[in-house]
Design a protein around this motif. Sequence first.
Motif, PDB file in Angstrom:
ATOM      1  N   UNK A  68      78.449  38.650  30.554  1.00 31.35           N
ATOM      2  CA  UNK A  68      79.246  37.662  29.699  1.00 31.35           C
ATOM      3  C   UNK A  68      80.537  37.803  30.404  1.00 31.35           C
ATOM      4  N   UNK A  69      81.102  36.405  30.221  1.00 34.67           N
ATOM      5  CA  UNK A  69      82.315  36.254  30.870  1.00 34.67           C
ATOM      6  C   UNK A  69      83.230  35.951  29.536  1.00 34.67           C
ATOM      7  N   UNK A  70      84.646  36.274  29.730  1.00 38.73           N
ATOM      8  CA  UNK A  70      85.482  36.279  28.739  1.00 38.73           C
ATOM      9  C   UNK A  70      86.731  36.195  29.353  1.00 38.73           C
ATOM     10  N   UNK A  71      87.724  35.690  28.461  1.00 38.61           N
ATOM     11  CA  UNK A  71      89.030  35.851  28.817  1.00 38.61           C
ATOM     12  C   UNK A  71      89.920  36.895  28.143  1.00 38.61           C
ATOM     13  N   UNK A  72      89.187  37.643  27.070  1.00 37.93           N
ATOM     14  CA  UNK A  72      89.863  38.929  26.358  1.00 37.93           C
ATOM     15  C   UNK A  72      88.891  39.999  26.673  1.00 37.93           C
ATOM     16  N   UNK A  73      89.680  40.985  27.272  1.00 40.40           N
ATOM     17  CA  UNK A  73      89.074  42.196  27.824  1.00 40.40           C
ATOM     18  C   UNK A  73      88.643  43.170  26.542  1.00 40.40           C
ATOM     19  N   UNK A  74      89.180  42.937  25.367  1.00 39.95           N
ATOM     20  CA  UNK A  74      88.959  44.015  24.290  1.00 39.95           C
ATOM     21  C   UNK A  74      87.551  44.332  24.118  1.00 39.95           C
ATOM     22  N   UNK A  75      86.750  43.303  23.949  1.00 34.63           N
ATOM     23  CA  UNK A  75      85.350  43.610  23.822  1.00 34.63           C
ATOM     24  C   UNK A  75      84.680  43.813  25.072  1.00 34.63           C
ATOM     25  N   UNK A  76      84.974  43.311  26.146  1.00 39.39           N
ATOM     26  CA  UNK A  76      84.608  43.687  27.679  1.00 39.39           C
ATOM     27  C   UNK A  76      84.609  45.160  27.597  1.00 39.39           C
ATOM     28  N   UNK A  77      85.776  45.780  27.269  1.00 42.76           N
ATOM     29  CA  UNK A  77      86.079  47.233  27.618  1.00 42.76           C
ATOM     30  C   UNK A  77      85.121  48.061  26.761  1.00 42.76           C
ATOM     31  N   UNK A  78      84.781  47.543  25.611  1.00 41.74           N
ATOM     32  CA  UNK A  78      83.988  48.607  24.512  1.00 41.74           C
ATOM     33  C   UNK A  78      82.659  48.466  24.789  1.00 41.74           C
ATOM     34  N   UNK A  79      82.017  47.533  25.447  1.00 38.34           N
ATOM     35  CA  UNK A  79      80.478  47.294  25.516  1.00 38.34           C
ATOM     36  C   UNK A  79      79.973  47.340  26.911  1.00 38.34           C
ATOM     37  N   UNK A  80      80.626  46.934  27.910  1.00 35.19           N
ATOM     38  CA  UNK A  80      80.324  46.598  29.339  1.00 35.19           C
ATOM     39  C   UNK A  80      80.067  48.137  30.062  1.00 35.19           C
ATOM     40  N   UNK A  81      79.148  48.114  30.725  1.00 35.38           N
ATOM     41  CA  UNK A  81      78.773  49.129  31.593  1.00 35.38           C
ATOM     42  C   UNK A  81      79.753  48.982  32.883  1.00 35.38           C
ATOM     43  N   UNK A  82      79.758  47.810  33.330  1.00 37.41           N
ATOM     44  CA  UNK A  82      80.513  47.515  34.477  1.00 37.41           C
ATOM     45  C   UNK A  82      81.546  46.283  34.361  1.00 37.41           C
TER      46      UNK A  82
END
Length: 330
Positions: free
Chosen positions: A190-204
């Motif tokens: 998934x792509x996003x401009x907000x890292x808040x959600x990416x940091x919490x669920x992404x493995x990479x």
Amino acid sequence: MLTATKLTKAFANDVTAVRSVSLTLEPGRITGLVGASGSGKSTLLNILAGLADADSGEVRLNGERVKGPGEVLVAGHPQIRLVHQEYQLMPNVSIRDNILYAVRFMEKTYRESRVDELLKRCRLVDVQHRQPRQVSGGEKQRAAIARAVADKPAVLLLDEPFSHLDLPNRLVIRELLFELIKYDRTACLFVTHDATDALSIADTLGILRHGRLVQLDAPATVYHKPATVYAARMTGSVNILKGKHLPVLGLPETNQPDALFCLRPEQIHADPSGIPGRVRAAFFRGSHSEVDVELSRYVCVRILTTRSDLKAGQDIGIRVSAESVWPLKS
């Protein structure tokens, strides 16, 4: 497994949207890409989904090359699903029928049980007979994801899945993605401009800037050891300091006075016996306060503290360990 190798895509007027991007999406793992608007996120997704042709490079799914629209009659790949920001649900049929459509060629008993399962997981049981215009944005997003994963594709691609949602719905979508991807062993990006959600669920986690992947690593590594100033700022609040200003924080001098360093606010601690400073501004955030502390005419840092009594003009002491400071490229 989906593998992209040195993907490049340019448009008119020499605008290069994607620049030699390589990455791998593995089953059961979530990759997040963070980038500002115009960084090439949506273009990259379209190439990975087989909906746009790359000028160079290739995409392979389990070793087989994913063909672009210039080589096939119908663009796209049957095992790759892309969920757009606009959801693209069929407007005149129910939420249930939208999901059913994705498994319409499967055996009836399985088809019905699969839809029932997804409606329950996606918390859509109560609205399953409503049309998309009769449900909320969060419910539309969950319906779009449910439809995309209904026939268990190998790869799920999401374009800004959290951008239009309030906090409660963001949390629901985050939990839903984590559950679906791990349970069905789907490879997800998934792509996003907000890292808040990416940091919490992404493995990479990857950082995309001007079409180039400037960093790709574990989220904790990208956050604590960003490769560039851009990567540091895209992943959260950060203090960017020049080497010549480190002694103001009680840190050792460096022989590179103009070199840049990052220091996260939570790595600076309030300490009455520490380096003296003055509160310039304080912002209460509920669980903590963000406080701007002026240390000199040229140095002002943001810190996090559980104190809620700090006001502008108050004196305060801070403490920083040398291990907290990380060198950056510009």
